[in-house]
Enzyme design. Sequence first.
Site, short mmCIF file in Angstrom:
data_model
loop_
_atom_site.label_atom_id
_atom_site.label_comp_id
_atom_site.label_asym_id
_atom_site.label_seq_id
_atom_site.Cartn_x
_atom_site.Cartn_y
_atom_site.Cartn_z
N THR B 177 9.75 -11.66 -8.80
CA THR B 177 9.48 -10.47 -8.52
C THR B 177 10.29 -9.43 -9.17
OG1 THR B 177 11.03 -10.06 -6.67
CG2 THR B 177 8.81 -11.12 -6.11
N GLU B 320 4.02 -12.86 -4.70
CA GLU B 320 4.22 -14.01 -3.79
C GLU B 320 2.64 -14.51 -3.38
OE1 GLU B 320 5.69 -11.10 -3.86
OE2 GLU B 320 7.69 -11.06 -2.93
N LYS B 430 7.87 8.80 7.70
CA LYS B 430 7.62 9.04 9.04
C LYS B 430 7.95 10.41 9.68
CE LYS B 430 8.40 6.40 13.09
NZ LYS B 430 8.89 4.99 13.77
N TRP B 435 3.14 8.16 11.06
CA TRP B 435 3.27 7.57 9.86
C TRP B 435 2.30 8.59 8.88
CZ3 TRP B 435 7.22 4.52 9.22
CH2 TRP B 435 7.50 3.73 10.49
N1 LIG Z 1 -4.81 -2.44 -5.23
C1 LIG Z 1 -3.63 -2.19 -4.60
N2 LIG Z 1 -3.61 -1.18 -4.06
C2 LIG Z 1 -2.18 -0.91 -3.60
N3 LIG Z 1 -1.20 -1.37 -3.88
C3 LIG Z 1 -1.09 -2.41 -4.50
C4 LIG Z 1 -2.50 -3.07 -5.01
N4 LIG Z 1 -2.32 -4.34 -5.77
C5 LIG Z 1 -0.79 -4.45 -5.44
N5 LIG Z 1 -0.08 -3.34 -4.81
C6 LIG Z 1 1.20 -3.27 -4.48
O1 LIG Z 1 2.06 -3.98 -5.43
C7 LIG Z 1 2.72 -4.99 -4.79
C8 LIG Z 1 2.91 -6.17 -5.46
O2 LIG Z 1 3.64 -6.03 -6.65
P1 LIG Z 1 3.89 -7.43 -7.56
O3 LIG Z 1 4.14 -8.41 -6.82
O4 LIG Z 1 2.74 -7.46 -8.55
O5 LIG Z 1 5.19 -6.92 -8.28
P2 LIG Z 1 6.60 -7.04 -8.14
O6 LIG Z 1 7.24 -7.56 -9.04
O7 LIG Z 1 7.09 -7.51 -6.61
O8 LIG Z 1 6.96 -5.57 -8.05
P3 LIG Z 1 6.93 -4.50 -6.73
O9 LIG Z 1 6.66 -5.31 -5.36
O10 LIG Z 1 8.46 -4.13 -6.66
O11 LIG Z 1 5.92 -3.49 -7.08
C9 LIG Z 1 2.08 -5.08 -3.40
O12 LIG Z 1 2.88 -5.57 -2.53
C10 LIG Z 1 1.46 -3.82 -3.01
O13 LIG Z 1 2.45 -2.88 -2.89
MG LIG Z 2 6.67 -7.21 -4.38
#
Ligand SMILES: Nc1ncnc2c1ncn2[C@@H]1O[C@H](COP(=O)(O)OP(=O)(O)OP(=O)(O)O)[C@@H](O)[C@H]1O
Ligand SMILES: [Mg+2]
Lengths: 533, 533
Positions: B177, B320, B430, B435
Amino acid sequence: MLGAMQDWTMRVTHVIDHAAREAPDREIVTRWADGSETRTNWQGIRTDALKMAQALQALGLRKGDKVASLAMNHSRHLVSWYGVAGMGGVLHTVNPRLFDDQLEYIVNHAEDRVMVYDAAFQPIVDRMRDRWTTVEHYICFDSGEHTTSFEDWIAAQSGDFQWVAGSERDPCMICYTSGTTGNPKGVQYEHRSTVLHAMAGLQPAAFNFSASSVMLPVVPMFHAASWGLPYAGAMAGIKFVFSAVNDPAVLHDMMLKEGVTDSAGVPTVWLAHFQYCDANGIDLPPLKAATIGGSAAPKFMIERLMKNGTRVQHAWGMTETSPIGTVGGPTHDWENLSLEERVVKTMKQGRPIFGVELRTVDLDDNTKVLPRDGETSGALQIRGPWVVKRYFKAEEDAVTEGGWFDTGDVGVLHPDGTLQLTDRTKDVIKSGGEWISSVELENAAVGHPAVAEAACIGMFHPKWDERPVLFVVKKEGADCSDRDVIDYLADKVAKWWLPDAVEFVDDIPHTATGKISKKDLRDRFADYKLADG
Amino acid sequence: MLGAMQDWTMRVTHVIDHAAREAPDREIVTRWADGSETRTNWQGIRTDALKMAQALQALGLRKGDKVASLAMNHSRHLVSWYGVAGMGGVLHTVNPRLFDDQLEYIVNHAEDRVMVYDAAFQPIVDRMRDRWTTVEHYICFDSGEHTTSFEDWIAAQSGDFQWVAGSERDPCMICYTSGTTGNPKGVQYEHRSTVLHAMAGLQPAAFNFSASSVMLPVVPMFHAASWGLPYAGAMAGIKFVFSAVNDPAVLHDMMLKEGVTDSAGVPTVWLAHFQYCDANGIDLPPLKAATIGGSAAPKFMIERLMKNGTRVQHAWGMTETSPIGTVGGPTHDWENLSLEERVVKTMKQGRPIFGVELRTVDLDDNTKVLPRDGETSGALQIRGPWVVKRYFKAEEDAVTEGGWFDTGDVGVLHPDGTLQLTDRTKDVIKSGGEWISSVELENAAVGHPAVAEAACIGMFHPKWDERPVLFVVKKEGADCSDRDVIDYLADKVAKWWLPDAVEFVDDIPHTATGKISKKDLRDRFADYKLADG
Ligand SMILES: Nc1ncnc2c1ncn2[C@@H]1O[C@H](COP(=O)(O)OP(=O)(O)OP(=O)(O)O)[C@@H](O)[C@H]1O
Ligand SMILES: [Mg+2]
Ligand SMILES: Nc1ncnc2c1ncn2[C@@H]1O[C@H](COP(=O)(O)OP(=O)(O)OP(=O)(O)O)[C@@H](O)[C@H]1O
Ligand SMILES: [Mg+2]
């Protein structure tokens, strides 16, 4: 553990849970034998399956026990697919068109403890009851006239039930081959093989199921797991329309009324539908996709469906392969092909979907693997997670070294992966040391406007070993001579393939799955002699 | 054994074997950083992967060993996906946009033994070399100027190699991540989870891949397994077009020239493409389908693509989850919906594909499961075979009782299964005990013609705890006042959601995956005070 993904046992119950959760309201419509119609949905199917699982346990059934169904396509039959698997049991879908001896053999061989059946098959039950020694309980899907009715039976349960857990390699269904030679053989589908087969079946290259699909499967739920449609459909949350009768008038009506987009059946089913439309001067139903399998789809059938705007998925498979092996549909160059080119491509049996693998070996020496050159034909072998390893209760594996299962089919593999089925090992005609495809001759012959059905078998010939004879059923009111048929075939097959004789018959024998029965045809003409033979 | 299906270990090598066998000639085109182009095909990718596996063994690597890649999208990177897995190794796709400390941490944490990298990242390698203590060998994808070149390295091998066998639960890839809080966490994808995820990804409701698909993935191969596209694409035998640079002019050119039908990327990628087309007065490329994910797809983006005749697949997921969790595309009532209705539906994140399961729990009490009523929002949890159970080298599982993984996202589940993501747990605002979704405010704001980008964070407020403040980057040459923006939002969100202030900024910070970095924004405005705060 250094870090891992979640554990997840591949069970069929995940499929119905998914459908009920993600597409709860998507309908399952049934047109019953008596003409009435009922509507339920994925949520309803799941609730009833939970109740059925409870009801089976109440009868004393336990994990691994077998439940037989003797039924057409309808929502209650669908409930039993998930209810039996959810109880940890194994559903044995019995083909009601089998002969009594076969019916006796398979039910006893499977050791079915419960039988759920359609009222329409009450005569079979009455006739077979004493011969089915393991069946303890009979439940009728439609009524309580002779025994417990299915609806009353499950209504006594709360549905407050946890699916029975188990290994993903546990069986959840058993289907028997129709036994054209010897006794039928049982093929056990596992939870794992069923889920993988359905996941693969969803894809655009196969059934192409999405939320907007509305499928009326004509392929029976009692044969080869209805091509896995009830599982793949649940995964995509499609709408199902079932008909407990196969009358084209009823099917046609349901298709129009319920907005059916997809259907699936053997060639004879499609043929009957064409004839119904022609006889009534009406158009084919506006289907988006038609799956044809079980026998080779003839050229005119593919062409007519394509002209109707229907995508044709020509599938090959068998009971032993769950059953999908290959599917032929649009290739990557589709947009640049003429209609004729598309039709010709679709006449082949398509390409294996991810999971299964094909090869051909020499007909006389099965250790010799043949090239995928689009020319050399040989015995077709297959392997993969939804292909049989060992028949039920068999003493030994049904596969060769390397895990290959011999299909009994003869085919050619093309460099792009396409399978072209040319015949069955036992039907192929050997003339002067060379092979003639009986199937290709038949398929060419049915293109003749006066020919309704054609079957070709090899007859003894003193010089050539065997020569092809074509048996033809004429279309009602149409006429033609043997010469007409031969002339018609002349530019469609090699000259030395042309049948030595064309014989007109009133009917051609069929198997329990609606295919031409060459075995019966050979028996009927056991004394046949060629003019120069 | 009473009869069973064949054994078949779900390994990623089956995927490349399938592609090479069933779609050997389907092309893989690469446009390299230097402007040159190369063409190979699935057969070629497999042959090179076999050679790479051999070359890795020759370096002394064994099953379970890790190989890092530091590379953009191209055919050689693709080779390494299959070559490393085929040797029984684990490919660690490193995100070159990470900070040096993160780069140091993840490569050492993964214990990568070999690094394959693009010449463009030579500066990173030069800088990090001494800090990467486990890396023994460096191989450059493009040239041999500073080290062994990839092509020379694999050319020394014969390709006569048997894939290394193993368990389906073995890892084949590790992705970290981006570590917006604390150190990045490693997620190990297994052979099994990868194959299942790809099979599910093929389906019409997800990537909808068929033989005729031509995909140019803009989503990088170094992030979240490029959404699994290189696996799903191989299963369907699609044509891939890769570009090692993300310049919209190059992407656009490749799309037209190579007949690209499908593309996938985060919203900023699509935005950049729109801007390129506008600046040059040209049409959007004639794509059949566009997958947007990683952040919420804004309304105007979906609308513009749909008006262009492009189907929009709005995907939600995370590192994940392999990463696909849900995909939004045509629902079953699609044909009866107006464009506006389709756009509004697609703004939600879609439905889970078979395999994964979602639920929401109370933000303050995660033992309380919330109803799927389309209204109640809560912390989003997920489970399934391609969802993480435990991070790499972690001391304990990352899942709660019942096997649920908490996503850190906040969402609403609708009765038809649709997920509507409203925010992240740590970004949600919040206000007075209620929310407010920062994401919805941002997505509404970017609809204003003068707004290029917007980010909303909660600021301390003595009475309401927090109140939203919107940070806005104006489009080049465009102008607007804070009042204009508030007025524009007035009929799009609840009145009490309207930001207390709109602040114009020159830029908004982004994470290594191109998303808005709220954490950095909060840091930058740590001293910010609301007028009435
Ligand atoms: N279609 C979507 N609409 C809104 N949010 C999304 C969408 N797809 C993914 N996300 C956001 O991106 C997150 C996943 O991020 P990803 O695992 O790709 O990157 P990461 O390396 O974990 O970085 P980060 O979590 O910090 O963005 C999700 O938990 C969600 O918050
Ligand atoms: Mg993430
Ligand atoms: N598309 C097709 N084209 C040609 N033949 C096909 C096609 N699909 C199936 N078949 C034939 O049907 C056989 C599979 O039959 P299936 O398993 O459905 O029935 P069965 O009960 O075993 O009966 P039988 O094998 O006697 O027909 C295949 O081995 C093949 O010969
Ligand atoms: Mg058979």
